[in-house]
Design an enzyme around this catalytic site. Structure first.
Site, PDB file in Angstrom:
ATOM      1  N   SER A  17       0.806  -1.224   0.000  1.00 13.83           N
ATOM      2  CA  SER A  17       0.000   0.000   0.000  1.00 13.83           C
ATOM      3  C   SER A  17       0.839   1.275   0.000  1.00 13.83           C
ATOM      4  O   SER A  17       0.310   2.347  -0.314  1.00 13.83           O
ATOM      5  CB  SER A  17      -0.922   0.011   1.225  1.00 13.83           C
TER       6      SER A  17
ATOM      7  N   HIS B  32      -1.225  -9.979  -1.541  1.00 13.34           N
ATOM      8  CA  HIS B  32      -1.746  -9.056  -2.543  1.00 13.34           C
ATOM      9  C   HIS B  32      -1.634  -9.708  -3.921  1.00 13.34           C
ATOM     10  O   HIS B  32      -0.902 -10.688  -4.099  1.00 13.34           O
ATOM     11  CB  HIS B  32      -0.939  -7.756  -2.559  1.00 13.34           C
TER      12      HIS B  32
END
Lengths: 257, 507
Positions: free
Chosen positions: B118, B466
């Site tokens: 992120s 992810h």
């Protein structure tokens, strides 16, 4: 929280895959080793009603090892000094316990919050955690009379195909000795040392200083070697709730044997 | 200029074609086709597109919604989940932002990783520059975890540009306010984990880097952020302080940044539970700090069971807009649904979908508050997850359930079986804690719709990872039309900059 002895046993089993508590209650892989004849240590009268102490248990039988139970008011921790892995519960807010996994050799902690525990389907009972997972068991056994220590009682009986003999300390609300027999195989946990409050404080304070990571953040820290090991090589949470790798070995620590 | 007549001609032709399309279709297509509800709905959608005028003007306000880990499959599953919760089959449902007129695909890779975290993704969105994993709003010339290397490589953010223009600014997250996504808007650091001073290295402290929480309160741009609502309370409190929910602070420098917030600003308030939050009067409060958990806020599924009580993402968004909109110069607001990502990491689809719906509700709350003629709303994700929607379930099959195939006009009673003779769920993960070594578990008697259920996965990892595929961007308001096609993630900054004339670049 769901009061489930099975969950509690399984949770305590996070300290050892193949030995100790898990083995005690699965009782299916023990060598036929006679229980040690030594008597357990008896707690001093001054500990009566105390919530600030520790008890070191010695396991004898096919698995040999040491497990420390640390109590400080609403906090209870189980620590295996052999592999340096501990589990630390805090029931200060009883309906929302916090939980920390301690890795002393790496000086790291993983902190679990309510949502984390729920996503992992970890439900525990405070009485079971605080009683060495013997609270429910005691209610299933017959009272046989006073034990060898002051303020102690002996319980005995069969529960789920295992024969138990329990020496229970009324003052500590913990087992002083717990012997199981299943298909002729015997195993025994025995209190070998009462740990003073200062020793408990020292351990908990040390753990408090360890670098901590929220369980929820592990997935975002794949470059951290310690966490990467958790992500990629073990720490299987879902199916077994265990700090062990896919080969059944405690992660990053010597085996209890 | 030479192309103008051609463009005009093309546009005119397109409009004319669209306007007459239904008539023309009626001439060549059978009635059962043109009178189909699918056909008329599709035609209406195109007609609406044709009739829609581009808003090419400047925007006064920008609201950037980020669903952390909210990949396209998450959106699809969440819309079905929401629709089924309302008693419908689900597939036809739309999340609030799926009605926005413009969209694009966002390429999320970072400077050094095919699949990002992120930190670089949010850096790209708010600075216009991609960087390396783990770094927040510093360029890739920095070395992760090295303070000195980041000096002089700080990247100015959209939030800082907005502050420079006299706009109000705010951040909201259900994760910690010091977590990567919100932090990238206001902090500059080569290490996302430097959330409190106790997390920093000696090198970082000696070379003058400040931890992220400190930067939010003490190094804030302009006249400081007007709104900061989320989790992470312990990062703002000294390690000698126990907060109202029994957690201990983690700052070693003795700073109580919650106190500093109210001391630094006039008309400032600090709140940490629902009751205090509800009592905030936005007409008299100019700087609002809300820290509702020592770490991340609760998952939406668990929010009602919080000790101190927590506002929803929609409630925080609504209150933030009330406060920010007092500024005639406009505002920049970033809102993150931060726990979608965490639920996916845990392999727990139910919580991920509920948090996605909560983000949709927050967008709806914003749409109910703002004037879309002067407010650009963008909804996107920073990255995806290995989350899949698989099998051939019947229309209306419970999205969290086992795959049941269509059978005539109903849903087959027995689940579809895989080659191992076992049923399987529609939702799953390519990796994560739902995987087992050895045989797959038999789910025949398992309630897979239970909120605690962990979806099965292929590769056993303790934390699901992810994923690298593109994520979606949805936009409405002035400048939203600039989102078209497939774009690099850092284009998002440039659209905000262009639409709001933030001054970062001239186009």
């Amino acid at each position: 929280m769901t009061l489930s002895p099975a969950h509690t046993w399984r949770n305590l089993a996070t300290l050892f895959k193949a030995g100790a508590l898990f083995g005690l209650f699965s009782a299916n892989a023990f060598a036929a080793v006679a229980a040690k004849a030594d008597s357990p240590i008896c707690p001093a009268a001054t500990l009566n009603g105390s919530q600030h102490f520790g008890v070191q248990y010695q396991l004898s039988g096919a698995q040999h090892g040491t497990l420390q139970l640390l109590r400080r008011q609403a906090q209870t921790a189980y620590f295996n000094p052999g592999n340096g892995v501990g589990e630390w519960w805090n029931f200060s807010v009883a309906e929302h316990p916090s939980f920390i996994r301690v890795f002393a050799k790496q000086q790291r902690r993983i902190d679990y919050y309510m949502g984390d525990l729920r996503t992992l389907n970890i439900h525990v009972s405070q009485p079971e955690i605080e009683s060495f997972a013997a609270a429910h068991l005691r209610s299933q056994l017959r009272h046989k009379g006073a034990g060898s220590c002051a303020d102690s009682q002996v319980y005995e009986g069969d529960y789920q195909q295992v024969h138990y003999r329990l020496l229970w300390s009324d003052s500590l609300q913990l087992p002083l000795q717990l012997t199981t027999e299943h298909k002729g195989q015997i195993k025994q946990w025995q209190a070998s040392k009462i740990m003073p409050a200062r020793e408990v404080d020292m351990l908990l304070s040390r753990w408090q200083q360890f670098a901590d990571t929220d369980y929820a953040d592990i997935g975002d820290n794949e470059t951290d070697p310690f966490l990467a090991q958790m992500i990629n090589q073990g720490f299987i949470e879902h199916s077994e709730h265990a700090v062990y790798n896919s080969n059944g070995q405690p992660m990053s620590g010597q085996h209890i044997h | 200029m030479k192309t103008l007549p051609h463009v005009l001609a093309a546009l005119t032709a397109a409009v004319a074609a669209a306007l007459v399309s239904q008539t023309a279709n009626a001439a060549v297509l059978p009635d059962y086709q043109t009178q189909s509800s699918w056909f008329t709905a599709g035609a209406d959608a195109v007609a609406a597109k044709v009739a829609q005028a581009r808003n090419t003007g400047s925007t006064k306000n920008v609201i950037l919604f980020v669903g952390d880990g909210m990949g396209v499959s998450t959106l699809t599953a969440a819309r079905i989940y929401q629709g089924q919760a309302a008693g419908h089959t689900g597939e036809e449902n739309r999340l609030s932002f799926e009605t926005f007129p413009y969209s694009a695909l966002s390429k999320t890779y970072s400077v050094n990783q095919q699949t990002p975290d992120s930190a670089p993704t949010m850096t790209a969105m708010v600075t216009g520059v991609k960087t390396e994993d783990g770094m927040l709003s510093v360029s890739s010339d920095s070395i992760r975890g090295n303070c000195l290397s980041s000096k002089g490589n700080e990247l100015k953010t959209a939030l800082e540009l907005a502050e420079d223009l006299g706009k109000s600014t705010g951040i909201i997250s259900t994760a910690r306010l010091t977590h990567a996504t919100p932090a990238a808007t206001y902090a500059h650091t080569p290490e996302r984990n430097w959330e409190a001073d106790s997390n920093m290295t000696t090198e970082a402290i000696n070379n003058g880097c400040h931890d992220i929480a400190y930067q939010l309160v003490m190094d804030a741009p302009g006249n400081g952020l007007e709104v900061a609502l989320g989790g992470g309370r312990s990062y703002f409190l000294p390690n000698t302080v126990t907060d109202g929910e029994g957690a201990t602070g983690r700052r070693a420098d003795g700073n109580d940044l919650t106190a500093a917030w109210t001391e630094n600003y006039s008309n400032a308030a600090y709140v940490w539970n629902q009751e205090q939050f509800d009592a905030v009067d936005t007409t008299t409060t100019d700087h609002l700090l809300g820290l509702f958990q020592s770490s991340h806020m609760q998952y939406e599924a668990d929010r009602a069971d919080d000790v101190g009580g927590e506002p929803s993402l929609a409630e925080m968004t609504s209150k933030a807009i009330d406060l920010l909109a007092k500024n005639d110069q406009g505002y920049f607001l970033m809102v993150e649904g931060g726990r979608i990502d965490h639920a996916h990491h845990a392999g727990n689809a139910s919580r991920a979908l509920q948090d996605t719906v909560a983000l949709s509700d927050a967008v709806k709350a914003a749409m109910d508050k703002v004037d879309l003629s002067d407010t650009l709303i963008i909804v996107t994700a920073d990255h995806s997850h290995t989350f899949t929607i698989a099998g051939y379930p019947a229309r209306g099959n419970p999205i969290l359930g086992l795959v049941h195939a269509p059978e005539d006009t109903t849903i087959a009673q027995d689940p579809t079986l895989a080659n191992d003779g076992l049923p399987y769920t529609t939702l799953g993960y390519a990796n994560g804690p739902g995987a087992k070594n050895g045989a797959r578990a038999d789910l025949s008697a398992v309630d897979t719709t239970d909120v605690e259920f962990l979806q099965q996965a292929q590769v056993p990892l303790s934390s699901e990872t992810h994923a690298a595929e593109d994520v979606a961007i949805y936009a409405t308001g002035p400048g939203a039309y600039l989102f078209q096609g497939s774009v690099e993630q850092n284009v998002i900054f440039h659209v905000m900059n262009q639409a709001a004339a933030l001054g970062g670049t001239k186009y």
